[in-house]
Design a protein around this motif. Structure first.
Motif, short mmCIF file in Angstrom:
data_model
loop_
_atom_site.label_atom_id
_atom_site.label_comp_id
_atom_site.label_asym_id
_atom_site.label_seq_id
_atom_site.Cartn_x
_atom_site.Cartn_y
_atom_site.Cartn_z
N GLU A 89 0.81 -1.23 0.00
CA GLU A 89 0.00 0.00 0.00
C GLU A 89 0.84 1.28 0.00
OE1 GLU A 89 -0.25 -2.60 2.10
OE2 GLU A 89 -0.73 -1.94 4.16
N ASP A 90 2.16 1.14 0.08
CA ASP A 90 3.04 2.30 -0.06
C ASP A 90 3.34 2.59 -1.53
OD1 ASP A 90 4.84 1.07 2.78
OD2 ASP A 90 3.45 2.77 2.75
N THR A 91 2.90 1.71 -2.41
CA THR A 91 3.11 1.92 -3.84
C THR A 91 2.44 3.20 -4.30
OG1 THR A 91 3.31 -0.45 -4.31
CG2 THR A 91 2.65 0.98 -6.14
N ALA A 92 3.22 4.07 -4.94
CA ALA A 92 2.72 5.37 -5.37
C ALA A 92 3.83 6.12 -6.10
CB ALA A 92 2.26 6.19 -4.17
N VAL A 93 3.46 7.22 -6.72
CA VAL A 93 4.44 8.20 -7.18
C VAL A 93 4.67 9.16 -6.02
CG1 VAL A 93 4.97 10.02 -8.82
CG2 VAL A 93 3.72 7.98 -9.57
N TYR A 94 5.91 9.33 -5.66
CA TYR A 94 6.29 10.18 -4.54
C TYR A 94 6.85 11.50 -5.07
CZ TYR A 94 5.62 6.46 -1.15
OH TYR A 94 5.05 5.49 -0.35
N TYR A 95 6.40 12.59 -4.45
CA TYR A 95 6.81 13.94 -4.83
C TYR A 95 7.41 14.65 -3.63
CZ TYR A 95 3.47 13.16 -8.66
OH TYR A 95 2.77 12.66 -9.73
N CYS A 96 8.44 15.43 -3.86
CA CYS A 96 8.89 16.33 -2.81
C CYS A 96 8.43 17.74 -3.17
CB CYS A 96 10.40 16.27 -2.60
SG CYS A 96 11.38 16.86 -3.99
N ALA A 97 8.27 18.54 -2.15
CA ALA A 97 7.79 19.90 -2.33
C ALA A 97 8.40 20.81 -1.27
CB ALA A 97 6.27 19.94 -2.25
N ALA A 98 8.37 22.11 -1.55
CA ALA A 98 8.95 23.09 -0.64
C ALA A 98 7.97 24.24 -0.43
CB ALA A 98 10.27 23.61 -1.20
N ASP A 99 7.81 24.62 0.83
CA ASP A 99 6.88 25.68 1.24
C ASP A 99 7.67 26.80 1.89
OD1 ASP A 99 4.26 25.77 3.79
OD2 ASP A 99 4.97 27.29 2.38
N GLY A 100 7.58 27.98 1.30
CA GLY A 100 8.37 29.11 1.77
C GLY A 100 8.01 29.64 3.14
N SER A 101 6.88 29.21 3.70
CA SER A 101 6.53 29.65 5.05
C SER A 101 7.50 29.05 6.07
CB SER A 101 5.10 29.26 5.41
OG SER A 101 5.02 27.86 5.67
N GLY A 102 8.12 27.93 5.69
CA GLY A 102 9.05 27.27 6.60
C GLY A 102 8.39 26.43 7.66
N ILE A 103 7.07 26.44 7.69
CA ILE A 103 6.33 25.77 8.75
C ILE A 103 5.54 24.59 8.17
CG2 ILE A 103 4.50 26.06 10.49
CD1 ILE A 103 5.22 29.05 10.50
N CYS A 104 5.55 23.48 8.89
CA CYS A 104 4.70 22.34 8.51
C CYS A 104 3.32 22.60 9.10
CB CYS A 104 5.28 21.04 9.03
SG CYS A 104 6.87 20.58 8.33
N SER A 105 2.41 23.12 8.29
CA SER A 105 1.11 23.53 8.81
C SER A 105 -0.03 22.73 8.19
CB SER A 105 0.91 25.03 8.57
OG SER A 105 1.08 25.34 7.22
N GLY A 106 0.27 21.53 7.78
CA GLY A 106 -0.79 20.70 7.20
C GLY A 106 -0.51 20.41 5.76
N TYR A 107 -0.96 19.26 5.32
CA TYR A 107 -0.60 18.79 3.98
C TYR A 107 -1.45 19.41 2.88
CZ TYR A 107 2.13 15.43 6.66
OH TYR A 107 3.02 14.85 7.52
N THR A 108 -2.36 20.29 3.23
CA THR A 108 -3.13 20.98 2.21
C THR A 108 -2.59 22.37 1.92
OG1 THR A 108 -4.68 21.81 3.87
CG2 THR A 108 -5.24 19.73 2.80
N THR A 109 -1.52 22.75 2.65
CA THR A 109 -0.92 24.07 2.44
C THR A 109 -0.31 24.15 1.05
OG1 THR A 109 -0.39 24.20 4.79
CG2 THR A 109 0.81 25.67 3.30
N PRO A 110 -0.56 25.24 0.32
CA PRO A 110 0.05 25.38 -1.01
C PRO A 110 1.57 25.36 -0.92
CG PRO A 110 -1.71 26.97 -0.71
CD PRO A 110 -1.48 26.34 0.63
N GLN A 111 2.18 24.66 -1.85
CA GLN A 111 3.64 24.55 -1.92
C GLN A 111 4.17 25.49 -2.99
OE1 GLN A 111 5.29 22.24 0.27
NE2 GLN A 111 3.21 22.19 1.12
N ASP A 112 5.37 25.99 -2.76
CA ASP A 112 5.98 26.89 -3.74
C ASP A 112 6.64 26.15 -4.89
OD1 ASP A 112 6.51 28.54 -0.84
OD2 ASP A 112 5.68 29.67 -2.53
#
Length: 124
Positions: A89-112
């Motif tokens: 069930e870990d099978t997937a396409v994995y993406y990395c992303a970066a958010d300029g706020s610097g804060i992990c504030s939830g996975y729905t936060t827009p990424q830069d």
């Protein structure tokens, strides 16, 4: 040129391990919160893990806690996702992303910035 490039994916048997890498260019990864997302076939994209910028606090979804570890090497401008005890069930396409706020504030936060994604397949 701003870029995020993932590597380290592939095919692994259940119970195996992979380490994903995400190398940044054109900006300093450590000034951003860095998140790994994944999207399985027929499913919505989900956030998996996040590491904040300043304090390096880490966060995981319940399904990967104790199995996955996110880390960052500021000298190499790279973020990693160590994945152990992999399940089908870990099978997937994995993406990395970066958010300029610097804060992990939830996975729905827009990424830069987003990487192009890399396939991880867990199968016997």
């Amino acid at each position: 040129q701003v870029q995020l490039v993932e590597s380290g994916g592939g095919l692994v048997q259940p119970g195996g391990s992979l380490r994903l890498s995400c190398a940044a260019s054109g900006f300093t990864l450590g000034y951003y919160a860095n998140t790994w997302f994944r999207q399985a076939p027929g499913k919505e994209r989900e956030g998996v893990s996040c590491i904040s910028s300043t304090d390096g606090d880490t966060y995981y979804i319940d399904s990967v806690k104790g199995r996955f570890t996110i880390s960052r090497d500021n000298a190499k401008n790279t973020v990693y996702l160590q994945m152990n005890s992999l399940k089908p069930e870990d099978t997937a396409v994995y993406y990395c992303a970066a958010d300029g706020s610097g804060i992990c504030s939830g996975y729905t936060t827009p990424q830069d910035y987003w990487g192009q994604g890399i396939q991880v397949t867990v199968s016997s």
